[in-house]
Design a protein around this motif. Structure first.
Motif, PDB file in Angstrom:
ATOM      1  N   VAL A 322      75.878  31.022  16.007  1.00 29.70           N
ATOM      2  CA  VAL A 322      77.222  31.159  16.504  1.00 29.70           C
ATOM      3  C   VAL A 322      77.165  31.118  17.750  1.00 29.70           C
ATOM      4  CG1 VAL A 322      79.993  30.666  15.701  1.00 29.70           C
ATOM      5  CG2 VAL A 322      78.452  30.624  14.114  1.00 29.70           C
ATOM      6  N   MET A 348      76.636  35.990  12.495  1.00 29.55           N
ATOM      7  CA  MET A 348      76.706  34.753  12.408  1.00 29.55           C
ATOM      8  C   MET A 348      76.370  33.407  12.406  1.00 29.55           C
ATOM      9  SD  MET A 348      81.619  34.613  12.386  1.00 29.55           S
ATOM     10  CE  MET A 348      81.432  33.364  11.148  1.00 29.55           C
ATOM     11  N   HIS A 350      74.816  29.574  11.704  1.00 27.54           N
ATOM     12  CA  HIS A 350      75.646  27.737  10.641  1.00 27.54           C
ATOM     13  C   HIS A 350      74.820  27.814   9.495  1.00 27.54           C
ATOM     14  CE1 HIS A 350      77.899  26.988  14.713  1.00 27.54           C
ATOM     15  NE2 HIS A 350      76.583  27.227  15.027  1.00 27.54           N
ATOM     16  N   GLU A 359      79.748  26.243   5.043  1.00 28.71           N
ATOM     17  CA  GLU A 359      80.924  27.285   5.647  1.00 28.71           C
ATOM     18  C   GLU A 359      79.633  27.822   6.907  1.00 28.71           C
ATOM     19  OE1 GLU A 359      83.878  28.523   4.768  1.00 28.71           O
ATOM     20  OE2 GLU A 359      85.174  26.602   4.350  1.00 28.71           O
ATOM     21  N   ASP A 360      80.020  28.065   8.602  1.00 29.72           N
ATOM     22  CA  ASP A 360      79.161  29.399   9.075  1.00 29.72           C
ATOM     23  C   ASP A 360      79.391  30.547   8.494  1.00 29.72           C
ATOM     24  OD1 ASP A 360      79.586  27.880  10.488  1.00 29.72           O
ATOM     25  OD2 ASP A 360      80.642  28.299  12.241  1.00 29.72           O
ATOM     26  N   GLN A 361      78.317  31.907   7.836  1.00 31.36           N
ATOM     27  CA  GLN A 361      78.647  32.378   7.076  1.00 31.36           C
ATOM     28  C   GLN A 361      78.210  34.030   7.756  1.00 31.36           C
ATOM     29  OE1 GLN A 361      79.285  32.636   3.931  1.00 31.36           O
ATOM     30  NE2 GLN A 361      79.404  30.446   3.298  1.00 31.36           N
ATOM     31  N   THR A 388      78.107  37.773   3.913  1.00 32.81           N
ATOM     32  CA  THR A 388      79.776  37.069   4.246  1.00 32.81           C
ATOM     33  C   THR A 388      81.400  38.098   3.001  1.00 32.81           C
ATOM     34  OG1 THR A 388      79.059  35.063   5.385  1.00 32.81           O
ATOM     35  CG2 THR A 388      81.448  35.356   4.615  1.00 32.81           C
TER      36      THR A 388
END
Length: 637
Positions: A322, A348, A350, A359-361, A388
């Motif tokens: 990210v 983070m 993708h 979702e982004d983690q 996460t």
């Protein structure tokens, strides 16, 4: 004349007794078939027939009520009682207003013939509702106790069984859901292992794990057992709480695992076992193995250590992340250099294709470089872990820890304040009460009584503040607006409050701009705010004046009441004014008080959708506390 006076006095005494009891009395004239209200709140208007009375009774209760009357009319019962629901909505419009009534009736006889039925009626609605609420709360706690995931039992301090939940009954093989003859008649201090580890005269917490064998109940289980004495306010044990967890199966699994491990060491299957265990561990830990091959120019993600589930070229590695400005992400433009040393990275990423992520983690990457026999870099190998949830839990734990620390601190402050504040007026009341009988002059006794009454008033205000704070913590402030003449109410309150301004150098003033002012507000809550304002002003003002005032004021097109308390007291510094409405905050710790009054005012005003504030130029310049509360005006009809 004396006999008549005695009769009047007796009647007056009976009337007062009926008023105090809160009972209603009605009479059913059997000759005229009419029903009369004799005393108390009118239930239906006087002089109506029994058929009209029945219309006020709940349909499900009419037959029972009719039977109740018939048995008295026919002489089957000389006296009887009955319960029924009564509709207090006399208009017949809108929803019924059912109340639970209990009536006790007797027949009035003349010449051996019943002529009327007289009944006393009590409204038990509130008691029944409270009883249902208590039953509901008790049922909730019973369900929590019954459905606990561990076995729980409660014993008296003497060691006799009171209750056990479902899990405990299953562990101990109770002979019924209601109880067990053996355990009910066996004292805890006589049963192994408690007879060896507990001293009934010096009860302490105990935890242990042992084999529990009770032949009478066919019990042979390994239990983790905990004992916790429950103490009363004096530190004396009143109950014993016993927790038990059946670890027999866990112990058997543990022993079997050891046996399997020993057997597996004898065979040549350790690699396959390791692979399987590792795959399970990585899946449970949300970890994934990956490998970079410089020769094949690809990044590969694995299930376990051998099954490739996703791959992509090295020039696309940076697109997975990210934060493209991160130093590590930028260094991946040259993977051979970036991955030539062991590293750990948290950032983070993708969602990866085929991973079920949307979702982004947050991920943690650990890797080590791989070299051939000549020291040539082949690539890198490592694990990627989704952290996460762990980071979120850490944030939650941090917030909960801060909240717990704050709660513990507030509790300590509260207990310290309450101990001091309650003891001070109590000591004065007890001390001056002991001195009072020893005084000889009326003036001295009056002064002692005045001091005692002042401390009683102080103690009452303190208890009221504690009760209000308890209400704020459990259910919030309940606001009940009603029509009131606020100008008259304000005058009456000022007459009461001016008695609290007793120092000779202080003048009590009021500013009431209206003789009458009809409005719709919660007058009781507003009076509570004004009282707290004045009480606070009295503590910090030693000369000058204290002024209570109000006026109608429009704000943002909404009509409201602006109420203020101005004093010429000690004042408040600018840096302390933003804290003044916090719980337990006191400008001067040596001034009597709990630090709750202004926080209660703030909670009340916010519940009224109003505004509260303070104005002071600083120490020595006096203070003005004010509130603005929206109102709902109605014309008098």
């Amino acid at each position: 004349m004396s006999m008549f006076s005695d009769i009047v006095d007796e009647k007056r005494a009976m009337q007062m007794a009926l008023d105090i009891s809160g009972n209603h009395v009605m009479c059913f004239d059997l000759k005229k078939d009419r029903v009369y209200d004799l005393h108390g709140k009118a239930m239906f208007g006087n002089n109506v027939g029994i058929d009209v009375v029945l219309t006020y009774i709940h349909p499900e209760d009419r037959q029972a009520f009719q039977t109740f009357i018939d048995r008295l009319k026919t002489g089957v019962d000389k006296e009887s009682d009955c319960c029924w629901r009564w509709n207090y909505n006399y208009t017949g419009k809108g929803a019924p207003d059912w109340h639970y009534l209990h009536g006790y009736a007797i027949g009035e006889y003349v010449g051996g013939e019943i002529v009327s039925i007289i009944a006393t009626i009590k409204d038990e609605t509130e008691d029944l509702l409270k009883e249902k609420e208590v039953e509901k709360l008790s049922e909730r706690y019973r369900l929590i106790f019954e459905n606990s995931i561990i076995g729980l039992s409660f014993y008296t301090a003497d060691g006799w069984l009171l209750n056990s939940n479902r899990i405990m009954r299953e562990i101990c093989n109770f002979d019924s859901e209601d109880g067990d003859a053996y355990f009910s008649n066996a004292n805890l201090f006589d049963v192994f292992p408690f007879n060896e580890v507990l001293d009934r005269h010096h009860l302490n917490d105990y935890w242990g794990c042992s084999l529990s064998v009770i032949p009478e109940r066919n019990m042979r289980v390994y239990l983790e057992i905990g004992v916790h004495p429950i103490l009363d306010q004096n530190g004396k044990p009143v109950y014993l709480a016993i927790s038990a967890t059946d670890v027999t199966q866990e112990r058997e699994l543990y022993l079997q695992a050891k046996k399997d491990e020993q057997e597996l060491k004898k065979v040549n299957e350790s690699i396959q076992l390791y692979e399987s265990e590792l795959r399970y561990m990585m899946k449970a830990s949300r970890m994934q193995a990956w490998r970079i091959s410089l020769k094949r120019d690809c990044l590969e993600f694995y299930q376990g250590l051998s099954t490739i589930i996703y791959s992509l070229p090295l020039n696309q590695i940076q697109s997975l992340f990210v934060n493209q400005d991160d130093d590590f992400v930028r260094s991946l433009s040259n993977p051979a250099e970036a991955l030539s040393q062991p590293l750990t990275y948290i950032g983070m990423m993708h969602p990866l294709a085929g991973q079920g992520m949307t979702e982004d983690q947050w991920i943690q990457i650990n890797c080590i470089p791989e070299y051939d026999d000549q020291g040539q870099l082949l690539g890198s190998f490592g694990v990627l872990r989704n952290v996460t949830d762990m980071l979120q839990k850490q944030d939650e734990l941090k917030r909960e820890t801060e909240r717990a620390n704050e709660s513990g601190q507030n509790k300590s402050v509260f207990l310290a304040n309450m101990t001091h504040e309650i003891r001070t007026p109590l000591n004065a009341i007890v001390g001056f009460s002991d001195v009072l009988p020893l005084l000889s002059t009326t003036e001295e006794k009056q002064e002692m009584v005045r001091v005692i009454m002042n401390n009683c008033d102080m103690l009452l205000r303190l208890i009221n503040d504690i009760l209000v704070v308890s209400t704020l913590d459990t259910g919030g402030v309940q606001i009940e607006p009603a029509k009131v003449d606020f100008a008259q109410s304000f005058d009456s309150l000022c007459e009461q409050l001016k008695m609290r301004v007793q120092e000779p150098g202080i003048k009590f003033l009021k500013d009431n701009p209206c003789e009458h002012y009809l409005t719709v507000v919660d007058d009781g809550r507003i009076q509570q705010v004004i009282t707290n304002f004045l009480t606070n002003a009295v503590k910090y003002t030693h000369e000058g004046h204290i002024l209570l005032g109000w006026r109608p004021e429009m704000r943002n097109g909404i009509r409201g009441l602006y109420i203020y308390c101005e004093d010429t007291g000690d004042g408040i510094s600018k840096e302390m004014q933003h804290k003044i409405f916090e719980r337990f905050f006191k400008v001067n710790d040596f001034i009597q008080g709990t630090g709750l009054g202004l926080s209660i005012c703030k909670a009340i005003v916010e519940a009224c959708h109003g505004t509260i504030g303070v104005q002071s130029e600083g120490i020595g310049h006096g203070t003005t506390f004010w509130v603005w509360i929206p109102e709902e005006m109605k014309d008098e009809k």
